[in-house]
Design an enzyme around this catalytic site. Structure first.
Site, short mmCIF file in Angstrom:
data_model
loop_
_atom_site.label_atom_id
_atom_site.label_comp_id
_atom_site.label_asym_id
_atom_site.label_seq_id
_atom_site.Cartn_x
_atom_site.Cartn_y
_atom_site.Cartn_z
CG PHE A 169 60.57 73.02 -7.78
CD1 PHE A 169 62.07 71.87 -7.71
CD2 PHE A 169 60.09 73.35 -8.50
CE1 PHE A 169 62.16 71.41 -9.03
CE2 PHE A 169 59.61 72.88 -9.24
CZ PHE A 169 60.79 71.69 -9.70
CG ASP A 192 59.28 81.06 -9.36
OD1 ASP A 192 58.74 80.97 -9.33
OD2 ASP A 192 59.95 79.96 -8.90
CE LYS A 208 53.23 73.60 -8.99
NZ LYS A 208 54.26 74.53 -8.59
C1 LIG Z 1 56.10 74.00 -9.68
C2 LIG Z 1 57.13 75.42 -9.74
C3 LIG Z 1 57.96 75.64 -10.59
C4 LIG Z 1 58.20 74.86 -12.19
O1 LIG Z 1 56.81 74.87 -12.81
P1 LIG Z 1 56.53 73.61 -13.71
O2 LIG Z 1 54.98 74.11 -14.14
O3 LIG Z 1 56.41 72.30 -13.39
O4 LIG Z 1 57.81 74.23 -14.61
C5 LIG Z 1 58.65 76.48 -10.65
N1 LIG Z 1 59.10 77.71 -9.73
C6 LIG Z 1 57.95 77.02 -8.48
C7 LIG Z 1 58.04 77.91 -7.14
C8 LIG Z 1 57.11 75.91 -8.81
O5 LIG Z 1 56.35 75.76 -7.60
#
Ligand SMILES: *Cc1c(COP(=O)(O)O)cnc(C)c1O
Length: 393
Positions: free
Chosen positions: A139, A224, A253
């Site tokens: 994700f 990421d 986050k």
């Molecule tokens: C939550 C998340 C995102 C997206 O972040 P947003 O602030 O919702 O755009 C991207 N990568 C990972 C691994 C995530 O957990």
């Protein structure tokens, strides 16, 4: 089961992209949340791995109040001291983790951080080297390019055609990754633990193999760390568990503890592929956001957030694994999933836990995710595990 917040008599004012909520939270403190009726909950989800330092953290509250009364925003036509310091602090963290120096771009979310990374990979690779490989089950966010990188075909389907140049391979499969790489691939984008995909840690040796492949083919290794960064897994960044050095790191986050802010850090020579005009954001380097980032880093260093995540995480994992109805626990630090025995439906258990004052989430149909503040206490862990034990009995 608790009734939905919105009903025919009380319709939702929101564009319906989220499942209907059943609780309305009014305030929080540390690991606790209180709903509009004053009922207390233990927050073992932390706003989806965002609240690393607890709700209403006094240091962060004070920093926001002070910065809001000083300077919030000046645009990127000008510098502000808070953003300079925050970027230096991020580079210091990454320097400690990689031995390298890099440059930072601030944005407002995880998707935007990945969007910047994907654009940087294209600019650095040049024409004909625009493709990016990522993993199934990953994700990376909801903007169009971050969505294209996200390895969940069902999320793409309603929005075809997807942007060009994205390929996916099975997470953890080095041979599949090798086979997917040709001269058009400029970068690999990977989570160190797949968060939304079910809290699935990268298998041992996988990140190292990616680093080696990137070195061999001259590709960028982009991690990421949006969900795993800022102490959550027991280290500042998830890649540190594997002793690898990425080229690009995205984060968001927990870096704002609830204040919306994200960033991309890239090794200096890579970051300099961008020139003025290539990228930007009105709110980039916003002084208020950067004051929060500075405070989060300072507080997390002061209390050793990563150390707390490692200790509390090991304890929580051990306690969860001993609960009848839990078949096994996976994850790292305080980013954990409890896989339930087949008799249980995770969504149903999630609702019953909520009824009983414990906030978690059904990260898959069969597993619950736990991501409490790193400041969670042993007593709170006992209380939460006790609620799970009661609900599963
Ligand atoms: C939550 C998340 C995102 C997206 O972040 P947003 O602030 O919702 O755009 C991207 N990568 C990972 C691994 C995530 O957990």
């Amino acid at each position: 089961m608790i009734a939905p917040v919105f009903t025919v008599d009380k319709p939702s004012p929101f564009i319906p992209v989220f499942a209907a909520p059943t609780v309305t939270f009014e305030r929080g403190s540390g690991t606790e949340l209180f709903d509009v009726d004053g009922k207390r909950y233990l927050d073992f989800l932390g706003g989806l791995a965002v609240i690393g330092l607890g709700h209403a953290n006094p240091a962060i509250t004070a920093a926001i109040a002070e910065q809001a009364a000083t300077l919030m925003h000046v645009s990127n036509l000008f510098a502000n001291p808070v953003a300079i310091e925050a970027a230096q602090m991020i580079n210091a963290l990454l320097h400690e983790a990689t031995g390298l120096d890099g440059l930072t771009f601030f944005c407002n979310s995880g998707a935007e951080a990945n969007e910047a990374a994907l654009k940087l990979a294209r600019k650095f690779g040049g024409r004909g080297r625009h493709a990016v490989v990522s993993a199934y089950g990953s994700f990376h966010g909801r903007t169009l390019a971050a969505l294209a990188a996200t390895g969940q075909p069902a999320k793409h389907e309603p929005f075809f055609p997807m942007p060009d140049g994205f390929r996916h391979v099975a997470f953890g499969d080095v041979d599949a990754l090798r086979a997917a790489v040709d001269p058009s691939v400029g970068a690999i984008l990977i989570e160190t633990v797949q968060g939304e995909g079910g809290v699935v840690p990268s298998p041992p040796g996988y990140l190292r193999a990616i680093r080696d492949l990137c070195d061999e083919r001259g590709m960028l290794m982009m991690v990421d760390e949006v969900q795993t960064g800022f102490g959550r897994t027991g280290r500042w960044f998830g890649f540190q568990h594997d002793d690898v050095v990425p080229d690009v790191v995205t984060m968001a986050k927990a870096m704002g503890n609830g204040f919306p802010v994200g960033a991309i850090w890239a090794r200096t020579e890579i970051a300099n592929a961008f020139v003025p005009g290539d990228h930007g954001s009105t709110f980039s380097a916003n002084a208020l956001a950067c004051a929060v980032v500075k405070t989060v880093i300072t507080e997390m260093r002061r209390i050793d957030g990563p150390g707390l995540a490692a200790t509390h995480g090991a304890y929580l994992a051990e306690q969860l694994a001993a609960v009848p109805g839990v078949s096994f626990v996976r994850g790292k630090g305080l980013l954990l999933a409890a896989e339930l025995e087949p008799a249980h439906d995770a969504k149903d258990v999630y609702h019953r836990l909520l009824d009983n004052g414990l906030v978690t989430n059904a990260v898959t149909a069969t597993a619950l995710r736990f991501a409490p503040p790193l400041t969670v206490s042993r007593a709170e862990i006992h209380e939460a595990v006790g609620i799970l034990r009661t609900v599963l009995a």
